[in-house]
Design a protein around this motif. Structure first.
Motif, PDB file in Angstrom:
ATOM      1  N   THR A  18     -14.043 -39.848  28.286  1.00 14.10           N
ATOM      2  CA  THR A  18     -13.810 -38.754  27.517  1.00 14.10           C
ATOM      3  C   THR A  18     -12.366 -38.375  27.099  1.00 14.10           C
ATOM      4  N   ALA A  19     -11.794 -37.983  26.070  1.00 17.44           N
ATOM      5  CA  ALA A  19     -10.427 -37.902  25.945  1.00 17.44           C
ATOM      6  C   ALA A  19     -10.113 -36.235  25.601  1.00 17.44           C
ATOM      7  N   ILE A  20      -8.974 -35.902  26.405  1.00 11.41           N
ATOM      8  CA  ILE A  20      -8.398 -34.439  26.415  1.00 11.41           C
ATOM      9  C   ILE A  20      -6.972 -34.441  25.764  1.00 11.41           C
ATOM     10  N   LYS A  21      -6.808 -33.330  25.131  1.00 14.89           N
ATOM     11  CA  LYS A  21      -5.328 -32.857  24.804  1.00 14.89           C
ATOM     12  C   LYS A  21      -4.695 -32.299  25.954  1.00 14.89           C
ATOM     13  N   LEU A  22      -3.471 -32.818  26.367  1.00 15.85           N
ATOM     14  CA  LEU A  22      -2.835 -32.148  27.393  1.00 15.85           C
ATOM     15  C   LEU A  22      -2.132 -31.225  26.971  1.00 15.85           C
ATOM     16  N   PRO A  23      -1.611 -30.230  27.828  1.00 16.03           N
ATOM     17  CA  PRO A  23      -0.749 -29.118  27.225  1.00 16.03           C
ATOM     18  C   PRO A  23       0.703 -29.579  26.801  1.00 16.03           C
ATOM     19  N   SER A  24       0.908 -30.900  26.978  1.00 15.27           N
ATOM     20  CA  SER A  24       2.250 -31.489  26.651  1.00 15.27           C
ATOM     21  C   SER A  24       2.021 -32.000  25.252  1.00 15.27           C
ATOM     22  N   GLY A  25       0.714 -32.030  24.862  1.00 15.44           N
ATOM     23  CA  GLY A  25       0.471 -32.541  23.335  1.00 15.44           C
ATOM     24  C   GLY A  25       0.043 -34.204  23.449  1.00 15.44           C
ATOM     25  N   GLU A  75      -2.319 -36.781  39.875  1.00 17.67           N
ATOM     26  CA  GLU A  75      -0.858 -37.041  40.030  1.00 17.67           C
ATOM     27  C   GLU A  75      -0.016 -37.094  38.669  1.00 17.67           C
ATOM     28  N   GLU A  76      -0.722 -37.718  37.636  1.00 24.29           N
ATOM     29  CA  GLU A  76      -0.296 -38.048  36.396  1.00 24.29           C
ATOM     30  C   GLU A  76      -0.223 -36.898  35.317  1.00 24.29           C
ATOM     31  N   ALA A  77      -1.068 -35.944  35.551  1.00 24.40           N
ATOM     32  CA  ALA A  77      -1.188 -34.743  34.504  1.00 24.40           C
ATOM     33  C   ALA A  77      -1.862 -33.618  35.263  1.00 24.40           C
ATOM     34  N   PHE A  78      -1.723 -32.703  34.391  1.00 21.42           N
ATOM     35  CA  PHE A  78      -2.503 -31.202  35.188  1.00 21.42           C
ATOM     36  C   PHE A  78      -3.431 -31.044  34.015  1.00 21.42           C
ATOM     37  N   ILE A  79      -4.703 -30.944  34.310  1.00 22.83           N
ATOM     38  CA  ILE A  79      -5.499 -30.408  33.323  1.00 22.83           C
ATOM     39  C   ILE A  79      -6.149 -28.882  33.448  1.00 22.83           C
ATOM     40  N   PRO A  80      -5.689 -27.953  32.797  1.00 25.21           N
ATOM     41  CA  PRO A  80      -6.068 -26.440  33.010  1.00 25.21           C
ATOM     42  C   PRO A  80      -7.344 -26.380  32.842  1.00 25.21           C
ATOM     43  N   PHE A  81      -8.061 -25.574  33.519  1.00 25.33           N
ATOM     44  CA  PHE A  81      -9.483 -24.888  33.330  1.00 25.33           C
ATOM     45  C   PHE A  81      -9.412 -23.560  32.311  1.00 25.33           C
TER      46      PHE A  81
END
Length: 108
Positions: A18-25, A75-81
């Motif tokens: 699945t794909a997500i949009k990170l806070p960084s864009g 380690e490469e990205a934070f995914i906020p809940f």
């Protein structure tokens, strides 16, 4: 979590993405090994936080734990809940399979 109230039988276990949009864009692709695959019968994916932890990725799914950020701390990205009532979730994007990601069996 599913519109059917009865037990769902013969749910396949699959390697899903699945794909997500990170806070960084940026957009990230999440690969879920041995996930339950419901196909198009659900509007969302079910991802077990204990399974994420088993792969050595820190997960904080307790919204009242102020000592850690609420989410998946890869380690490469934070995914906020986020929360809605007692449901903990993060938004994902609807995406299509491409040849460049053909090692993924199924998109969740």
């Amino acid at each position: 979590f599913h519109s059917e109230l009865d037990a769902i039988k013969d749910v396949p276990v699959a390697r899903c993405a699945t794909a997500i949009k990170l806070p960084s864009g940026d957009t990230a692709i999440l690969i879920v090994n041995e996930g339950l695959y419901f196909g198009g019968s659900m509007e969302h994916s079910l991802i077990n936080p204990n399974q994420i932890r088993h792969y050595g990725i820190p997960v904080s799914d307790d919204p009242f734990d102020e000592s850690r950020d609420f989410g998946i701390d890869h380690e490469e990205a934070f995914i906020p809940f986020e929360t809605e009532g007692s449901t903990v979730f993060f938004d994902t994007l609807l995406c299509q399979m491409t040849k460049s990601l053909s090692t993924v069996d199924t998109w969740c």
